[in-house]
Design a protein around this motif. Structure first.
Motif, PDB file in Angstrom:
ATOM      1  N   PRO A   1      48.540  71.246  84.653  1.00 26.70           N
ATOM      2  CA  PRO A   1      48.555  72.504  83.875  1.00 26.70           C
ATOM      3  C   PRO A   1      48.321  72.278  82.389  1.00 26.70           C
ATOM      4  N   ASN A   2      48.876  71.196  81.828  1.00 28.89           N
ATOM      5  CA  ASN A   2      48.704  70.930  80.402  1.00 28.89           C
ATOM      6  C   ASN A   2      47.250  70.618  80.063  1.00 28.89           C
ATOM      7  N   ILE A   3      46.624  69.802  80.898  1.00 27.87           N
ATOM      8  CA  ILE A   3      45.221  69.442  80.645  1.00 27.87           C
ATOM      9  C   ILE A   3      44.346  70.683  80.681  1.00 27.87           C
ATOM     10  N   LYS A   4      44.597  71.545  81.654  1.00 28.73           N
ATOM     11  CA  LYS A   4      43.811  72.781  81.768  1.00 28.73           C
ATOM     12  C   LYS A   4      44.028  73.690  80.555  1.00 28.73           C
ATOM     13  N   ALA A   5      45.268  73.743  80.047  1.00 27.32           N
ATOM     14  CA  ALA A   5      45.578  74.649  78.939  1.00 27.32           C
ATOM     15  C   ALA A   5      45.146  74.079  77.590  1.00 27.32           C
ATOM     16  N   MET A   6      45.276  72.772  77.381  1.00 27.08           N
ATOM     17  CA  MET A   6      45.035  72.180  76.062  1.00 27.08           C
ATOM     18  C   MET A   6      43.581  71.803  75.818  1.00 27.08           C
ATOM     19  N   SER A   7      42.908  71.338  76.857  1.00 22.02           N
ATOM     20  CA  SER A   7      41.565  70.772  76.650  1.00 22.02           C
ATOM     21  C   SER A   7      40.583  71.725  75.995  1.00 22.02           C
ATOM     22  N   PRO A   8      40.608  73.032  76.299  1.00 20.76           N
ATOM     23  CA  PRO A   8      39.681  73.931  75.586  1.00 20.76           C
ATOM     24  C   PRO A   8      40.043  74.139  74.121  1.00 20.76           C
ATOM     25  N   LEU A   9      41.291  73.795  73.737  1.00 29.83           N
ATOM     26  CA  LEU A   9      41.766  74.098  72.383  1.00 29.83           C
ATOM     27  C   LEU A   9      41.616  72.934  71.419  1.00 29.83           C
ATOM     28  N   VAL A  10      41.953  71.724  71.874  1.00 31.75           N
ATOM     29  CA  VAL A  10      42.007  70.578  70.961  1.00 31.75           C
ATOM     30  C   VAL A  10      41.507  69.323  71.666  1.00 31.75           C
ATOM     31  N   LYS A  11      41.244  68.299  70.844  1.00 31.74           N
ATOM     32  CA  LYS A  11      41.036  66.958  71.365  1.00 31.74           C
ATOM     33  C   LYS A  11      42.390  66.255  71.408  1.00 31.74           C
ATOM     34  N   TRP A  12      42.622  65.516  72.476  1.00 29.46           N
ATOM     35  CA  TRP A  12      43.928  64.891  72.632  1.00 29.46           C
ATOM     36  C   TRP A  12      43.789  63.458  73.142  1.00 29.46           C
ATOM     37  N   ILE A  13      44.846  62.679  72.907  1.00 28.63           N
ATOM     38  CA  ILE A  13      44.979  61.316  73.440  1.00 28.63           C
ATOM     39  C   ILE A  13      46.358  61.233  74.073  1.00 28.63           C
ATOM     40  N   SER A  14      46.422  60.717  75.272  1.00 24.08           N
ATOM     41  CA  SER A  14      47.711  60.645  75.957  1.00 24.08           C
ATOM     42  C   SER A  14      47.756  59.418  76.862  1.00 24.08           C
ATOM     43  N   ARG A  15      48.926  58.958  77.127  1.00 27.61           N
ATOM     44  CA  ARG A  15      49.105  57.919  78.142  1.00 27.61           C
ATOM     45  C   ARG A  15      49.121  58.586  79.515  1.00 27.61           C
ATOM     46  N   VAL A  16      48.523  57.925  80.493  1.00 27.56           N
ATOM     47  CA  VAL A  16      48.452  58.461  81.852  1.00 27.56           C
ATOM     48  C   VAL A  16      49.638  57.931  82.655  1.00 27.56           C
ATOM     49  N   PRO A  17      50.409  58.800  83.295  1.00 26.31           N
ATOM     50  CA  PRO A  17      51.540  58.323  84.106  1.00 26.31           C
ATOM     51  C   PRO A  17      51.032  57.485  85.280  1.00 26.31           C
ATOM     52  N   GLU A  18      51.704  56.383  85.553  1.00 24.17           N
ATOM     53  CA  GLU A  18      51.306  55.511  86.658  1.00 24.17           C
ATOM     54  C   GLU A  18      51.664  56.113  88.008  1.00 24.17           C
ATOM     55  N   THR A  19      52.336  57.258  87.994  1.00 24.18           N
ATOM     56  CA  THR A  19      52.651  57.929  89.256  1.00 24.18           C
ATOM     57  C   THR A  19      51.422  58.615  89.855  1.00 24.18           C
ATOM     58  N   ILE A  20      50.388  58.795  89.041  1.00 26.83           N
ATOM     59  CA  ILE A  20      49.139  59.396  89.532  1.00 26.83           C
ATOM     60  C   ILE A  20      48.400  58.348  90.361  1.00 26.83           C
ATOM     61  N   ASN A  21      48.006  58.695  91.559  1.00 25.75           N
ATOM     62  CA  ASN A  21      47.400  57.735  92.485  1.00 25.75           C
ATOM     63  C   ASN A  21      46.167  57.047  91.894  1.00 25.75           C
ATOM     64  N   GLU A  22      45.328  57.844  91.216  1.00 29.98           N
ATOM     65  CA  GLU A  22      44.116  57.282  90.619  1.00 29.98           C
ATOM     66  C   GLU A  22      44.462  56.206  89.595  1.00 29.98           C
ATOM     67  N   ALA A  23      45.505  56.456  88.797  1.00 30.96           N
ATOM     68  CA  ALA A  23      45.932  55.478  87.790  1.00 30.96           C
ATOM     69  C   ALA A  23      46.532  54.246  88.452  1.00 30.96           C
ATOM     70  N   LYS A  24      47.334  54.469  89.468  1.00 26.35           N
ATOM     71  CA  LYS A  24      47.963  53.352  90.176  1.00 26.35           C
ATOM     72  C   LYS A  24      46.904  52.431  90.778  1.00 26.35           C
ATOM     73  N   THR A  25      45.869  53.017  91.376  1.00 22.23           N
ATOM     74  CA  THR A  25      44.800  52.229  91.991  1.00 22.23           C
ATOM     75  C   THR A  25      44.049  51.405  90.947  1.00 22.23           C
ATOM     76  N   LEU A  26      43.764  52.021  89.786  1.00 29.74           N
ATOM     77  CA  LEU A  26      43.051  51.306  88.727  1.00 29.74           C
ATOM     78  C   LEU A  26      43.846  50.111  88.215  1.00 29.74           C
ATOM     79  N   ILE A  27      45.135  50.340  87.945  1.00 32.67           N
ATOM     80  CA  ILE A  27      45.969  49.277  87.388  1.00 32.67           C
ATOM     81  C   ILE A  27      46.104  48.117  88.367  1.00 32.67           C
ATOM     82  N   GLU A  28      46.222  48.440  89.651  1.00 35.72           N
ATOM     83  CA  GLU A  28      46.365  47.389  90.656  1.00 35.72           C
ATOM     84  C   GLU A  28      45.041  46.670  90.910  1.00 35.72           C
TER      85      GLU A  28
END
Length: 627
Positions: free
Chosen positions: A223-250
């Protein structure tokens, strides 16, 4: 005529910063000044800032005492006295600040100050921290309170205390605070970050350059990405609980990464469209982070070994009604193991006997009077089946004259049964060394012999061995030192993204400042939530004043290619203002007292290095001490 002295220490620098940014004037312009006010709201705010930056952990209601030996005529004006800064004055000032929206007041002062000193607003860091308070804050449901002072996720681990939350946006340039808000103690970062961006991003962004908002992983939700991305540029850390992130790190190895311009870091770029927006993902490896996390991993491996040893020992002493129950418990333990595995399980079957009890009717053996005689065969059958003496079937049975012993013999083999003196027990002795006891009961003038009833129950014990699960441990090691940074600007330079995410420490340094035990945050005692909201603004205003002083001095040192000694005596061009404040300890102003009129005539204990610092800070700062 006489002389007295008043302490100025580093507070002359604090007062000079307040004057340079027009703190009193800006607050009074927004809040207004009443006809009957002795101390204006702006002056009360400046007094609380001076108190807070005095680093004496002095509660607000002791401000008159704090101000007693300070040069108020230099800080404020000639007609103000210490007792004018009493708790009623400060309470009323906090109330007025709340009525005019502390967040708006702070942002107005901060943005004006940032423009004055050329503070860049390209990278803005947003985060929250919890502030603990003493006492209880209970209100009825119908009470209109601005924030809830309550339990929540305590980032300082003080779960026993109520809390409120301070939200802060700082520029990575000079760790400069630009925006603040005070929230309820149970506020959610995930929702709050979105609301801040939606409400304040336009005001906070620099119109002359692209502005990025830097946040921790609490921001990174669909929800945050959908709401913020049209408004501003942002930098954030990605939670490792996201499957895509977990797969990349491993899946990615350090060898596949490229070295960053920042020493000790490597990274590799990826693309993602999580939340429906194109993003750059940066998988980062930190050498120091890896070393730190491996040490923690090894400690956790050792802790789990000690834990499983203890648990399996206790489990090995438990009794189960069936083998399956024991194996089930072993499997449950194994499923919870992170770094070890169960490698061998043994099941032990045990015949467990119960306690002796009242003889049952079917435990009857024979009557003493009927041996030898009618029940001789009954006795022989019992002995044969229970004591492995087949020879008794052809043996002779006799009783002694005293009627106390029965002898059963066949050649050299024999068995003796002996009554106790009280005729309550019968002992049996067999030539092979076996012995046993029976119960004797007198019933209808007969001595009846019963065998002791011992109930036998089968129980099971499980013994398990364990060993390190090297595959799991290697997988965990492979993940250490890695994290993912994301931005919705796919063209953002990777080194700059990493540098600015690391710059999140700027807001964390601000929080450490606010939580310093010598800062008045540890003395929060106000009972009205409205005043706590205003006090939160005062606290961050103090951080702003501190940041301005530090920025001015560091900039002057850099421009004039000068340096001053740090606490170890080494020359530095980037001193902390905390260190500079310590260097100014013990400075006093000499006051001539004549006809009850005070006049500053000199300064005491001012050294050459202190004069150098004041000269670098500017003429108004020198005047504060060399008046």
């Amino acid at each position: 005529m006489g002389y007295v002295s008043k302490n100025i220490d580093h507070l002359g620098i604090v007062a000079a910063v307040c004057k340079e940014i027009g703190l009193v004037e800006e607050v009074d312009k927004i809040v207004g000044v009443g006809d009957k006010q002795i101390v204006t709201t702006g002056e009360a705010v400046m007094a609380m800032v001076i108190n807070g930056l005095g680093f004496v952990n002095r509660p607000l209601y002791l401000t008159p005492e704090f101000m007693k030996n300070k040069p108020l005529e230099l800080f404020f004006r000639d007609d103000l006295k210490p007792e004018d800064f009493n708790d009623d004055t400060l309470d009323r000032a906090l109330d007025r600040l709340y009525e005019h929206n502390p967040t708006s007041i702070f942002m107005h002062i901060a943005l004006k100050t940032a423009k004055k000193f050329g503070i860049e607003r390209k990278f803005l860091h947003l985060d929250t921290t919890s502030m603990s308070v003493q006492g209880e804050y209970k209100f009825e449901e119908e009470d209109m309170v601005p924030i809830q002072i309550t339990n929540g996720h305590a980032k300082n681990k003080r779960f026993d205390l109520n809390q409120f939350v301070i939200s802060l946006i700082s520029s990575s340039h000079a760790d400069f605070p630009l925006w603040m808000s005070v929230l309820s103690g149970n506020s959610s970062d995930k929702k709050h970050f979105r609301e801040v961006i939606q409400q304040f991003s336009k005001e906070l962004s620099d119109s002359d350059t692209l502005t990025y908002f830097v946040m921790d992983s609490a921001m990174y939700t669909d929800p945050n990405i959908k709401a913020m991305s049209p408004l501003v540029k942002w930098i954030s850390r990605v939670p490792e609980t996201i499957n895509e992130a977990k797969t990349l790190i491993e899946g990615i190895s350090v060898e596949d990464m490229i070295k960053s311009d920042i020493e000790g870091y490597s990274f590799k770029d990826f693309s993602s469209s999580y939340g429906g927006f194109d993003q750059k993902w940066l998988v980062v490896f930190s050498e120091k982070g890896y070393d730190r996390e491996i040490k923690t991993l090894n400690k956790n491996i050792d802790k789990e070994m000690d834990k499983i040893k203890t648990e399996l020992w206790h489990l090995g002493n438990e009794e189960f009604n069936c083998p399956e129950d024991g194996l089930s418990e072993i499997n449950k333990k194994g499923e919870k193991l992170k770094y070890y595995k169960i490698i061998k399980t043994d099941i032990e079957e045990i015949n467990k006997t119960g306690k002796r009890g009242r003889p049952k009717k079917n435990a009857y053996l024979f009557s003493w009077k009927e041996i030898p005689g009618n029940e001789s065969e009954l006795l022989k059958d019992f002995l044969k089946s229970n004591y492995d003496v087949d020879w008794v079937k052809t043996a002779k049975i006799a009783k002694t004259d005293d009627d106390k012993t029965i002898i059963i013999n066949a050649g050299e083999k024999y068995i003796s049964l002996n009554l106790s003196n009280e005729n309550t027990e019968l002992d049996i002795k067999i030539d092979n060394g076996k012995t046993d006891k029976f119960i004797v009961k007198t019933e209808n003038d007969k001595l009846n012999i019963y065998k002791t009833v011992i109930e036998v129950k089968k129980v099971y014990k499980v013994k398990a061995n364990f060993d390190k699960d090297e595959k799991k441990i290697e997988c965990e090691k492979n993940k250490k030192g890695k994290f993912i940074i994301a931005s919705n600007d796919v063209n953002l330079d990777s080194n700059e993204a990493l540098k600015e995410y690391k710059g999140q420490q700027s807001v964390e340094r601000g929080f450490r400042f606010l939580k310093d035990p010598l800062f008045f945050a540890s003395s929060i005692f106000l009972k009205k939530p409205e005043r706590i909201v205003s006090l939160g603004m005062i606290m961050v205003l103090s951080l702003l004043v501190y940041s301005v002083a530090q920025f001015k001095l560091r900039k002057a040192l850099e421009e004039k290619k000068e340096s001053i000694p740090d606490q170890l005596g080494k020359q530095t061009t980037k001193p902390t203002m905390r260190r500079v404040f310590q260097m100014f300890d013990g400075i006093s102003l000499l006051i001539l007292l004549e006809n009850e009129v005070e006049k500053i005539v000199g300064v005491l204990n001012l050294t050459e290095i202190q004069k150098k610092i004041l000269s670098l800070m500017g003429g108004d700062y020198e005047k504060m001490y060399l008046c």
